[in-house]
Design an enzyme around this catalytic site. Structure first.
Site, PDB file in Angstrom:
ATOM      1  N   GLY A   1     -43.515  -6.639   7.554  1.00 15.28           N
ATOM      2  CA  GLY A   1     -44.963  -6.019   7.786  1.00 15.28           C
ATOM      3  C   GLY A   1     -46.104  -6.550   7.287  1.00 15.28           C
ATOM      4  O   GLY A   1     -47.214  -5.878   6.865  1.00 15.28           O
TER       5      GLY A   1
ATOM      6  N   HIS B   1     -51.576 -13.537   1.831  1.00 15.07           N
ATOM      7  CA  HIS B   1     -51.934 -13.645   0.453  1.00 15.07           C
ATOM      8  C   HIS B   1     -51.355 -12.280  -0.325  1.00 15.07           C
ATOM      9  O   HIS B   1     -51.344 -11.447   0.047  1.00 15.07           O
ATOM     10  CB  HIS B   1     -53.382 -13.489   0.237  1.00 15.07           C
ATOM     11  CG  HIS B   1     -53.989 -13.750  -1.037  1.00 15.07           C
ATOM     12  ND1 HIS B   1     -54.950 -14.797  -1.170  1.00 15.07           N
ATOM     13  CD2 HIS B   1     -53.800 -13.519  -2.068  1.00 15.07           C
ATOM     14  CE1 HIS B   1     -55.273 -14.765  -2.484  1.00 15.07           C
ATOM     15  NE2 HIS B   1     -54.546 -13.998  -3.102  1.00 15.07           N
TER      16      HIS B   1
ATOM     17  N   CYS C   1     -58.607 -17.645   4.078  1.00 19.37           N
ATOM     18  CA  CYS C   1     -58.019 -16.276   4.042  1.00 19.37           C
ATOM     19  C   CYS C   1     -58.909 -14.941   3.554  1.00 19.37           C
ATOM     20  O   CYS C   1     -59.903 -15.307   2.781  1.00 19.37           O
ATOM     21  CB  CYS C   1     -56.858 -16.427   2.588  1.00 19.37           C
ATOM     22  SG  CYS C   1     -56.333 -15.191   2.081  1.00 19.37           S
TER      23      CYS C   1
ATOM     24  N   ASP D   1     -58.152  -0.343   0.820  1.00 20.51           N
ATOM     25  CA  ASP D   1     -57.726  -0.860   1.989  1.00 20.51           C
ATOM     26  C   ASP D   1     -58.669  -0.351   3.015  1.00 20.51           C
ATOM     27  O   ASP D   1     -59.110   0.736   2.905  1.00 20.51           O
ATOM     28  CB  ASP D   1     -56.444  -0.416   2.419  1.00 20.51           C
ATOM     29  CG  ASP D   1     -55.690  -1.195   3.528  1.00 20.51           C
ATOM     30  OD1 ASP D   1     -56.091  -1.232   4.423  1.00 20.51           O
ATOM     31  OD2 ASP D   1     -54.667  -1.923   3.360  1.00 20.51           O
TER      32      ASP D   1
ATOM     33  N   HIS E   1     -50.201  -9.523  -2.061  1.00 20.92           N
ATOM     34  CA  HIS E   1     -51.024  -8.295  -2.712  1.00 20.92           C
ATOM     35  C   HIS E   1     -49.844  -7.026  -2.794  1.00 20.92           C
ATOM     36  O   HIS E   1     -49.000  -6.773  -1.920  1.00 20.92           O
ATOM     37  CB  HIS E   1     -51.894  -7.885  -1.636  1.00 20.92           C
ATOM     38  CG  HIS E   1     -51.564  -7.753  -0.170  1.00 20.92           C
ATOM     39  ND1 HIS E   1     -51.109  -8.846   0.599  1.00 20.92           N
ATOM     40  CD2 HIS E   1     -51.497  -6.645   0.564  1.00 20.92           C
ATOM     41  CE1 HIS E   1     -50.903  -8.309   1.895  1.00 20.92           C
ATOM     42  NE2 HIS E   1     -50.953  -6.898   1.894  1.00 20.92           N
TER      43      HIS E   1
ATOM     44  N   HIS F   1     -54.309 -18.010  -4.826  1.00 22.70           N
ATOM     45  CA  HIS F   1     -53.546 -17.828  -3.676  1.00 22.70           C
ATOM     46  C   HIS F   1     -52.359 -18.269  -3.599  1.00 22.70           C
ATOM     47  O   HIS F   1     -51.836 -19.301  -3.734  1.00 22.70           O
ATOM     48  CB  HIS F   1     -54.376 -18.713  -2.509  1.00 22.70           C
ATOM     49  CG  HIS F   1     -53.904 -18.330  -1.117  1.00 22.70           C
ATOM     50  ND1 HIS F   1     -54.395 -17.378  -0.262  1.00 22.70           N
ATOM     51  CD2 HIS F   1     -52.824 -18.986  -0.562  1.00 22.70           C
ATOM     52  CE1 HIS F   1     -53.833 -17.282   0.770  1.00 22.70           C
ATOM     53  NE2 HIS F   1     -52.606 -18.309   0.887  1.00 22.70           N
TER      54      HIS F   1
ATOM     55  N   ASN G   1     -45.379  -6.087   1.158  1.00 27.88           N
ATOM     56  CA  ASN G   1     -44.638  -6.400   2.288  1.00 27.88           C
ATOM     57  C   ASN G   1     -44.422  -8.021   2.198  1.00 27.88           C
ATOM     58  O   ASN G   1     -45.182  -8.709   1.736  1.00 27.88           O
ATOM     59  CB  ASN G   1     -45.477  -5.999   3.186  1.00 27.88           C
ATOM     60  CG  ASN G   1     -45.685  -4.574   3.367  1.00 27.88           C
ATOM     61  OD1 ASN G   1     -44.655  -3.724   3.224  1.00 27.88           O
ATOM     62  ND2 ASN G   1     -46.897  -4.016   3.577  1.00 27.88           N
TER      63      ASN G   1
ATOM     64  N   HIS H   1     -49.703  -2.865  -2.452  1.00 30.30           N
ATOM     65  CA  HIS H   1     -50.226  -1.661  -2.131  1.00 30.30           C
ATOM     66  C   HIS H   1     -49.949  -0.610  -2.843  1.00 30.30           C
ATOM     67  O   HIS H   1     -48.792  -0.351  -3.611  1.00 30.30           O
ATOM     68  CB  HIS H   1     -49.563  -1.241  -0.642  1.00 30.30           C
ATOM     69  CG  HIS H   1     -49.796  -2.348   0.463  1.00 30.30           C
ATOM     70  ND1 HIS H   1     -50.696  -2.060   1.408  1.00 30.30           N
ATOM     71  CD2 HIS H   1     -49.327  -3.579   0.920  1.00 30.30           C
ATOM     72  CE1 HIS H   1     -50.683  -2.891   2.298  1.00 30.30           C
ATOM     73  NE2 HIS H   1     -49.779  -4.057   1.903  1.00 30.30           N
TER      74      HIS H   1
ATOM     75  N   CYS I   1     -58.928 -14.198   0.228  1.00 32.03           N
ATOM     76  CA  CYS I   1     -60.041 -15.185  -0.838  1.00 32.03           C
ATOM     77  C   CYS I   1     -61.101 -14.926  -0.603  1.00 32.03           C
ATOM     78  O   CYS I   1     -62.209 -15.150  -1.559  1.00 32.03           O
ATOM     79  CB  CYS I   1     -59.214 -16.621  -0.372  1.00 32.03           C
ATOM     80  SG  CYS I   1     -57.742 -17.048  -0.836  1.00 32.03           S
TER      81      CYS I   1
END
Length: 102
Positions: free
Chosen positions: A90, A95, A3, A29, A97, A45, A84, A99, A6
């Site tokens: 999207g 993994h 990943c 990002d 996360h 993870h 997402n 935003h 990761c």
């Protein structure tokens, strides 16, 4: 694990780290959708929100509170927090996360 997040967590791939502690890492990002676009990523993870288990509650709360703290440190008065979920939602990296966008 192969990943990309990761690998960032293990510092195998360079990134602009905004914050890191024992359980989370936050970084800019690489393809920002806003002037401020930071990803807050649990070091454990977990594929997505759809894969959360009851024992992940603390990680999820920590992720949200960390986003709040980063926004405060950056002086953001308003911002968006987005999870997402799945390709149809999207999600591009499998993994979990969050935003942080402003």
């Amino acid at each position: 694990m192969d990943c990309i997040f990761c690998k960032i967590i293990r510092h195998e791939i360079p990134s602009t780290i905004v914050m890191e502690n024992d359980t989370l890492i936050a970084f800019n990002d690489i393809k920002p959708a806003a002037p401020v676009h930071i990803l807050i990523v649990p070091k454990q993870h977990i594929e997505s929100i759809a894969h959360l288990e009851p024992n992940h509650r603390a990680i999820l709360a920590d992720t949200i509170f960390t986003a709040k703290e980063i926004a405060r440190e950056k002086g953001l008065k308003g911002y968006k927090l987005v999870f997402n979920v799945g390709r149809e939602g999207g999600q591009l990296v499998d993994h979990l996360h969050l935003h942080l966008l402003h």
